[in-house]
Enzyme design. Structure first.
Site, short mmCIF file in Angstrom:
data_model
loop_
_atom_site.label_atom_id
_atom_site.label_comp_id
_atom_site.label_asym_id
_atom_site.label_seq_id
_atom_site.Cartn_x
_atom_site.Cartn_y
_atom_site.Cartn_z
N LYS A 141 50.89 -6.86 45.03
CA LYS A 141 52.06 -7.53 44.47
C LYS A 141 51.97 -9.01 44.75
CE LYS A 141 57.09 -7.08 44.58
NZ LYS A 141 58.18 -6.13 44.72
N ASP A 174 57.24 2.69 36.00
CA ASP A 174 57.98 2.15 37.15
C ASP A 174 59.00 1.11 36.68
OD1 ASP A 174 58.88 1.38 39.63
OD2 ASP A 174 57.08 0.29 40.20
N ASP A 182 59.22 -9.83 38.65
CA ASP A 182 59.06 -8.37 38.75
C ASP A 182 60.42 -7.68 38.64
OD1 ASP A 182 57.87 -5.88 39.30
OD2 ASP A 182 58.22 -6.12 41.45
N ASP A 189 61.46 -5.19 36.76
CA ASP A 189 61.47 -3.75 36.47
C ASP A 189 62.44 -3.36 35.36
OD1 ASP A 189 59.44 -2.49 38.23
OD2 ASP A 189 60.60 -3.46 39.80
N HIS A 244 51.27 1.21 37.04
CA HIS A 244 52.72 1.28 37.01
C HIS A 244 53.12 0.44 35.82
CE1 HIS A 244 54.30 2.46 41.27
NE2 HIS A 244 53.80 3.48 40.59
N HIS A 247 53.56 -7.23 38.77
CA HIS A 247 53.14 -7.73 40.08
C HIS A 247 52.13 -8.87 40.05
CE1 HIS A 247 54.52 -4.03 42.59
NE2 HIS A 247 55.46 -4.52 41.82
N GLU A 279 48.65 -0.51 45.78
CA GLU A 279 49.36 -1.32 44.77
C GLU A 279 49.65 -2.71 45.33
OE1 GLU A 279 53.24 0.21 43.75
OE2 GLU A 279 53.49 -1.18 42.08
N ASP A 283 50.45 -2.75 38.76
CA ASP A 283 51.82 -2.76 38.25
C ASP A 283 51.93 -4.07 37.47
OD1 ASP A 283 54.61 -3.58 38.15
OD2 ASP A 283 55.06 -1.98 39.58
N TRP A 286 52.29 1.52 48.45
CA TRP A 286 52.84 0.17 48.26
C TRP A 286 53.71 -0.15 49.48
CZ3 TRP A 286 58.05 -1.42 47.90
CH2 TRP A 286 58.18 -2.81 47.74
C1 RNT Z 1 57.67 -2.45 44.07
C2 RNT Z 1 56.63 -1.55 43.52
C3 RNT Z 1 56.78 -0.10 43.83
C4 RNT Z 1 58.20 0.40 43.62
C5 RNT Z 1 58.33 1.88 43.59
C6 RNT Z 1 59.72 2.33 43.81
O1 RNT Z 1 57.57 -3.73 43.63
O2 RNT Z 1 56.50 -1.73 42.14
O3 RNT Z 1 55.88 0.62 43.07
O4 RNT Z 1 58.77 -0.10 42.46
O5 RNT Z 1 57.43 2.46 44.43
ZN ZN Z 2 55.18 -0.42 41.09
#
Ligand code: RNT
Ligand code: ZN
Length: 413
Positions: free
Chosen positions: A224, A322, A290, A292, A282, A258, A222, A255, A181
């Site tokens: 986004k 994640d 996003d 998290d 993720h 994303h 990955e 993810d 990523w």
């Molecule tokens: C960032 C991505 C990535 C990170 C991690 C720390 O938007 O999701 O995967 O969160 O690698």
């Molecule tokens: Zn991620």
């Protein structure tokens, strides 16, 4: 009869074997991210968190070094049921004062993590190049930078990560997922959207050409939609990486923070399973963006788990977590998220998928709606508690975590 026996009978009446569900669940590996413990700071002194991701909150007790992080992981993992893998970022290299930059990390910098993961009896280690929080993220760009030296630095970093991943795979006799990523993007309207992507494509080609062992290391990319400060354009977009992965026989990592909030990863999983042998996740929880947030037992998580289970894809979908919350006890965040993932998988394993599928195929949509609603009232909680007790755990984990907080975390001042 106890609660579990009653639940077992009730599930049997709809054709579900709770014993089979429990046995299946305990063998599904979930890769747990190391970065919830220290707010994604890492151990290699790369610098403040950058790359358009952010941890907010100031709850006391953040792990400040390798020893503290290991202690917290050990404690948190002891409260998590099921088969566990450890997901490391390259920024968690244990350098012991050696002056070495990320383009030259070697397996020995991660040997202490291997020892630790073995001590915990984990199933394997997954890995991530860290292309943020570092001085060589130049103008927000890494693998797509117009500066050849910058690109070279990060290509070398990724290649060194592939070598380290081979080492992990050999040590655990289990594949190692390497997830690429990058934060690359622009804050405002770009003058050229193609060339940065062509540079990223070329960088990825150079990384994959290093000759890593594809039987041991699984590479994923990955995508986004955007990050903070790079809202207008993301080099590694969904279309870019999906096409790159398909053409180069590597994996996509999805993810679920994303994508646009009305796009669902649960719908993307079966789309990709039509084309790929493997894909990676993720699992996170985006609140409007996003963000998290800690994964909770919510509808979209249940849908994601259903797509994995009902498509017999537990060995095709590599599940990783994640999220990073610094506003609450970090161990509780870890355990709550991991248990939510496990719950969702169990929930999906207790659904009569074949029966529902045949209703769909015979266009019995009235019956399908009613049957899908009935599933929601089944005594899921009793089976969950039984699973926990077979894993040597109780439903309550907060008492233990609060004890650890007062005995260990609160002393970190
Ligand atoms: C960032 C991505 C990535 C990170 C991690 C720390 O938007 O999701 O995967 O969160 O690698
Ligand atoms: Zn991620």
């Amino acid at each position: 009869m106890n609660m579990y026996e009653l639940a077992k009978n009730e599930y049997a009446s709809i054709g579900i074997d709770t014993e089979a569900a429990i046995n299946c669940l305990k063998d599904i590996p979930v890769s747990i991210h190391c970065w919830q413990g220290d707010d994604v700071i890492g151990l290699d002194g790369g610098g403040a968190l950058s790359g358009g991701i952010q941890t907010t909150g100031n709850y006391p007790g953040r792990a400040r070094n390798f020893e503290e992080l290991k202690a917290d992981i050990k404690e948190a993992f002891s409260l998590m049921p099921g088969k566990k893998r450890l997901n490391l970022h390259a920024s968690y290299a244990v350098l012991n004062g050696e002056q070495v930059d990320r383009n030259a990390y070697r397996p020995e910098h991660f040997a202490p993590w291997v020892d630790f993961a073995k001590e915990l009896g984990l199933d394997g280690i997954d890995f991530n190049p860290t292309m943020f929080s570092h001085k060589n993220v130049k103008d927000g760009l890494t693998l797509s930078s117009p500066d050849e030296n910058i690109r070279k630095f990060w290509i070398d970093h990724c290649i060194s990560c592939l070598k380290i991943a081979e080492y992990f795979a050999e040590e655990f006799n289990s594949h190692c997922l390497v997830n690429i990523w990058i934060p690359d993007g622009f804050k405002d309207v770009p003058a050229d959207r193609l060339t940065p992507r062509l540079r990223l494509k070329d960088s990825l080609d150079k990384i994959l050409a290093c000759g890593y062992d594809r039987s041991k290391v699984v590479v994923a990319v990955e995508s986004k939609v955007f990050g903070i400060g790079v809202e207008s354009y993301t080099v590694g977009s969904n279309e870019f990486y999906q096409n790159y992965a398909a053409k180069n026989d590597i994996c996509c990592l999805l993810d679920n923070g994303h994508y646009h909030p009305l796009e669902y990863v649960s719908d993307k999983i079966p789309a990709l399973l039509a084309f790929y042998d493997k894909l990676a996740l993720h699992v996170t929880r985006g609140v409007r963006w996003d963000s998290d947030h800690v994964v909770l037992f919510e509808d979209e998580l249940k849908e994601i788990a259903k797509e994995i289970v009902r498509n017999n894809a537990t060995d095709k979908v590599m599940i990783g977590l994640d999220y990073f919350d610094a506003s609450i006890n970090r161990l509780s965040a870890w355990v709550t998220g991991q248990r939510s993932m496990e719950k969702a998988l169990l929930y999906a394993l207790l659904i009569p998928h074949e029966k529902l599928r045949s209703l769909q195929d015979s266009s019995a949509f009235t019956e399908l709606m009613v049957a899908q609603e009935e599933v929601k009232d089944m005594p899921f909680g009793a089976v969950w508690k039984e699973y926990l007790s077979r894993e040597g755990l109780k439903e309550d984990y907060l008492t233990e975590i609060k004890k650890y907080e007062s005995e260990v975390l609160n002393k970190r001042v």
